[in-house]
Design a protein around this motif. Structure first.
Motif, short mmCIF file in Angstrom:
data_model
loop_
_atom_site.label_atom_id
_atom_site.label_comp_id
_atom_site.label_asym_id
_atom_site.label_seq_id
_atom_site.Cartn_x
_atom_site.Cartn_y
_atom_site.Cartn_z
N ASP A 4 0.84 -1.21 0.00
CA ASP A 4 0.00 0.00 0.00
C ASP A 4 0.87 1.26 0.00
O ASP A 4 0.35 2.37 -0.07
N ARG A 5 2.20 1.06 0.07
CA ARG A 5 3.13 2.19 -0.01
C ARG A 5 3.89 2.11 -1.33
O ARG A 5 3.85 1.09 -2.03
N GLU A 6 4.61 3.17 -1.64
CA GLU A 6 5.44 3.12 -2.85
C GLU A 6 6.51 2.05 -2.68
O GLU A 6 7.16 1.97 -1.63
N GLY A 7 6.69 1.23 -3.71
CA GLY A 7 7.67 0.16 -3.60
C GLY A 7 8.27 -0.18 -4.94
O GLY A 7 7.99 0.46 -5.96
N PRO A 46 -0.36 -7.34 -6.72
CA PRO A 46 -0.90 -6.05 -6.26
C PRO A 46 -1.61 -5.33 -7.42
O PRO A 46 -1.12 -5.36 -8.55
N VAL A 47 -2.74 -4.72 -7.11
CA VAL A 47 -3.45 -3.91 -8.11
C VAL A 47 -3.07 -2.46 -7.80
O VAL A 47 -3.69 -1.78 -6.99
N GLY A 48 -1.96 -2.03 -8.41
CA GLY A 48 -1.39 -0.73 -8.10
C GLY A 48 -0.59 -0.78 -6.82
O GLY A 48 -0.65 -1.76 -6.06
N MET A 49 0.18 0.28 -6.56
CA MET A 49 0.96 0.37 -5.32
C MET A 49 0.98 1.83 -4.88
O MET A 49 0.71 2.74 -5.67
N GLY A 50 1.31 2.05 -3.62
CA GLY A 50 1.44 3.41 -3.11
C GLY A 50 0.14 4.19 -3.22
O GLY A 50 -0.94 3.72 -2.82
N SER A 51 0.21 5.39 -3.78
CA SER A 51 -0.97 6.25 -3.89
C SER A 51 -1.99 5.71 -4.88
O SER A 51 -3.16 6.12 -4.88
N ASP A 52 -1.59 4.76 -5.75
CA ASP A 52 -2.51 4.15 -6.70
C ASP A 52 -2.85 2.71 -6.31
O ASP A 52 -3.11 1.86 -7.17
N PHE A 53 -2.85 2.41 -5.03
CA PHE A 53 -3.13 1.05 -4.56
C PHE A 53 -4.64 0.82 -4.45
O PHE A 53 -5.34 1.48 -3.67
N PHE A 54 -5.14 -0.16 -5.23
CA PHE A 54 -6.57 -0.47 -5.22
C PHE A 54 -6.89 -1.78 -4.50
O PHE A 54 -8.05 -2.03 -4.18
N GLY A 55 -5.89 -2.63 -4.30
CA GLY A 55 -6.17 -3.91 -3.65
C GLY A 55 -5.25 -5.00 -4.16
O GLY A 55 -4.18 -4.75 -4.70
N TYR A 58 -5.17 -8.84 -6.32
CA TYR A 58 -5.85 -9.80 -7.18
C TYR A 58 -5.34 -11.20 -6.85
O TYR A 58 -4.15 -11.50 -6.99
N ASP A 59 -6.23 -12.05 -6.36
CA ASP A 59 -5.92 -13.45 -6.03
C ASP A 59 -6.12 -14.25 -7.30
O ASP A 59 -7.25 -14.62 -7.65
N GLN A 60 -5.03 -14.55 -8.00
CA GLN A 60 -5.17 -15.20 -9.30
C GLN A 60 -5.45 -16.70 -9.18
O GLN A 60 -5.87 -17.33 -10.15
N ILE A 61 -5.22 -17.27 -8.01
CA ILE A 61 -5.50 -18.69 -7.82
C ILE A 61 -7.00 -18.93 -7.67
O ILE A 61 -7.58 -19.83 -8.28
N ASN A 62 -7.65 -18.09 -6.85
CA ASN A 62 -9.08 -18.26 -6.57
C ASN A 62 -9.96 -17.25 -7.31
O ASN A 62 -11.17 -17.22 -7.09
N HIS A 63 -9.34 -16.44 -8.19
CA HIS A 63 -10.06 -15.43 -8.98
C HIS A 63 -10.93 -14.54 -8.09
O HIS A 63 -12.15 -14.50 -8.21
N ARG A 64 -10.24 -13.86 -7.17
CA ARG A 64 -10.92 -12.92 -6.28
C ARG A 64 -10.18 -11.59 -6.29
O ARG A 64 -8.96 -11.56 -6.45
N PHE A 65 -10.94 -10.54 -6.10
CA PHE A 65 -10.37 -9.20 -5.99
C PHE A 65 -10.63 -8.69 -4.59
O PHE A 65 -11.78 -8.51 -4.19
N MET A 66 -9.56 -8.48 -3.84
CA MET A 66 -9.67 -7.98 -2.47
C MET A 66 -9.42 -6.47 -2.50
O MET A 66 -8.36 -6.03 -2.93
N THR A 67 -10.41 -5.73 -2.04
CA THR A 67 -10.32 -4.27 -2.16
C THR A 67 -11.01 -3.60 -0.98
O THR A 67 -11.39 -4.27 -0.01
N SER A 68 -11.17 -2.29 -1.06
CA SER A 68 -11.76 -1.52 0.04
C SER A 68 -12.93 -0.69 -0.48
O SER A 68 -12.85 -0.09 -1.56
N SER A 69 -13.98 -0.65 0.31
CA SER A 69 -15.14 0.19 -0.04
C SER A 69 -14.78 1.67 0.07
O SER A 69 -15.49 2.53 -0.46
N GLU A 70 -13.67 1.96 0.76
CA GLU A 70 -13.23 3.35 0.92
C GLU A 70 -12.46 3.85 -0.30
O GLU A 70 -12.08 5.02 -0.36
N GLY A 71 -12.19 2.96 -1.25
CA GLY A 71 -11.42 3.36 -2.42
C GLY A 71 -9.94 3.14 -2.24
O GLY A 71 -9.50 2.36 -1.39
#
Length: 534
Positions: free
Chosen positions: A144-147, A171-180, A182-195
């Protein structure tokens, strides 16, 4: 997998967390406990008093300095699986405690900072795991930080550690553009309702990267980068193979943020499904102790004094290797040749405890005692056997102990012996002179010794430099030659707490010079802790 378990030990998952300091190990430990239902609030949540502290860091000096300096054990259950999490000191000055703890685990989570990649201590601890064939799960933290770019980190792990990597998530983006994530094994997107940058609170089932339910609201540049990572990762890295993982040749890699809860459940589910059940343990005489054996055996990999300062207790941490342990059992203390009744064994939750009525291979129990049990001791249901593989390391820093109040010599010696019993320091009694010498791997250990003697033994000490800066255990095939050498060089000789002879050297040049002049004498940097007599 856990569903196929037929014996209780097959539902045990005993693992450690290894990392460089500041990679986020303590936060990950806390969140794994939270995800496992072992605690109700994480340290970051506003809570009363010391409950704001990470539950694994319970010593006063740990809380004041914000570092882990002692291994802790935490047991919890999740989905029918018993997890034994052995938290280890992150600071390199306490590596000896960590090395011994790694003898008691079946798998390890390697935590890597997404911005820093592989650091010195991570590499050292990984090599210890490799020597012991411990399977490694990699958690790339702080996304969730720049890396650094995900592919760059994966390539570094593969090249620097000579270890195949298999990405389980991205990772779906990193740092200021971090959205969550992507679990490619189970095809799930883990994210936040806060954006962007929010804590994990939403999990979307998706058909793939083209699913509109996944793509909605994510920047095109972030999506393009993710698609490229998944495509290149699929072509450049092997698919997960459990056999290769268990043999230590391949590491599954999870990207996450312990602080914001990303990747926690994924890691727990993976440990449940794929991490190994308790393994066999090597012992003396070429014997291998197997977990399915009927008779109980276990070994002490750590001793902690004064977990409860009010009771001046000593707790021996015992990893069970075989059999079904029951409270009240009589077990043979093999080194002493005497039976002991284990009447009040305990399971740990950091500093909290509960009585252990039953325990199985893979479990870690605490055995309260008054100094009878040491690191390296074996307990058995009657068999004359010693578990092998626990190392002691030659210290690289030596100091003479200076006591402020000479009336407290007894308290000082008891305190130093207790701390040496824990493995925090080594103590040496010089052949000439009366002042004890303390040996450590790193200077921070000296600060901890001073602090704990003051807090727990009401004794103030300091340290003085000595003319030596390293020690080696002296061994020889001929007892007569060894005795002659030691007698000739008494000014350089001391005994460790097991009365093993130690030669004190001024510098690396002297180690080489004395070794060349005395080819029959072996000067050991490490020795195995196997107590075969009193």
């Amino acid at each position: 997998m856990s569903a196929a378990a037929t014996q209780p030990f097959e539902t045990r998952r005993t693992f450690a967390i290894i990392s460089h300091p500041d990679a986020g190990k303590t936060t990950l430990t806390e969140k794994l406990l939270l995800g496992g239902g072992a605690i109700r609030a994480a340290g970051q949540v506003r809570a009363r008093g010391e409950r704001r502290r990470a539950r694994s860091d319970w010593m006063k000096i740990e809380q004041e300095r914000g570092i882990s300096v002692s291994s802790s054990v935490m047991t919890f259950e999740r989905k029918g699986i018993t997890f034994n999490l052995l938290d280890t000191p992150g600071h390199e000055d306490f590596s000896e405690d960590t090395y011994r703890t790694l003898t008691a685990v079946d798998a390890a989570i390697m935590v890597i900072d997404a911005a820093k990649g592989i650091e010195t201590q991570t590499r050292k601890l990984f090599e210890v795991c490799r020597l012991r064939d411990i399977p490694i799960i990699t958690f790339i933290n702080k996304i969730d930080r720049e890396g650094r770019h995900p592919l760059e980190i994966l390539d570094e792990i593969q090249e620097a550690l000579a270890l195949d990597v298999s990405p389980m998530s991205w990772p779906v983006g990193m740092g200021s553009d971090f959205f969550g994530v992507y679990d490619q094994i189970n095809h799930r997107f883990m994210t936040s309702s806060e954006g962007r940058g929010g804590p994990l609170d939403t999990v979307k089932e998706v058909s793939g990267l083209e699913d509109e339910n996944f793509r909605d609201g994510i920047f095109d540049t972030v999506l393009a980068d993710l698609e490229e990572n998944v495509e290149l990762g699929g072509a450049g890295y092997p698919e997960f193979d459990r056999e290769a993982f268990l043999e230590g040749h391949l590491t599954p890699v999870f990207f996450g943020s312990a602080l914001r809860d990303y990747g926690i459940d994924q890691v727990l589910d993976f440990i449940d499904a794929y991490a190994p059940a308790p393994h066999s343990q090597p012992a003396t005489g070429g014997r291998t102790i197997r977990p399915e054996e009927d008779k109980v055996t276990g070994f002490v990999f750590k001793v902690q004094a004064n977990m409860d300062p009010k009771h001046r207790d000593r707790i021996a941490f015992v990893r069970l290797c075989s059999g079904t342990f029951k409270r009240g059992m009589k077990l043979k203390h093999v080194r002493a040749g005497k039976p002991i009744t284990v009447s009040a064994p305990i399971f740990f939750f950091a500093e909290e405890r509960e009585l252990a009525e039953k325990a199985y291979p893979g479990d870690v129990i605490g055995v309260p005692n008054h100094g009878q049990l040491r690191v390296g001791d074996t307990l058995s249901e009657g068999e004359e056997i010693h578990v092998t593989g626990l190392p002691a390391f030659a210290p690289e820093i030596l100091r003479r102990v200076r006591l402020s109040d000479t009336m407290r010599v007894k308290q000082m010696r008891r305190g130093l012996e207790d701390l040496a019993e824990e493995g925090l320091v080594q103590i040496f009694k010089p052949a000439i002179g009366t002042n004890w010498i303390v040996g450590v791997v790193g200077v921070l250990q000296l600060d901890v010794v001073v602090d704990r003697l003051k807090q727990e033994y009401q004794t103030e000490i300091g340290f003085e430099p000595v003319m030596y800066n390293t020690a080696r255990w002296a061994e020889c095939d001929s007892a007569q030659k060894l005795d002659k050498f030691l007698e000739t060089n008494r000014a350089h000789v001391a005994l460790d707490r097991d009365d093993k002879p130690v030669f004190l050297f001024k510098n690396a040049w002297e180690v080489s010079y004395v070794g060349e002049k005395n080819p029959d004498i072996k000067f050991r940097e490490t020795r195995e802790i196997v107590h075969t007599d009193e």
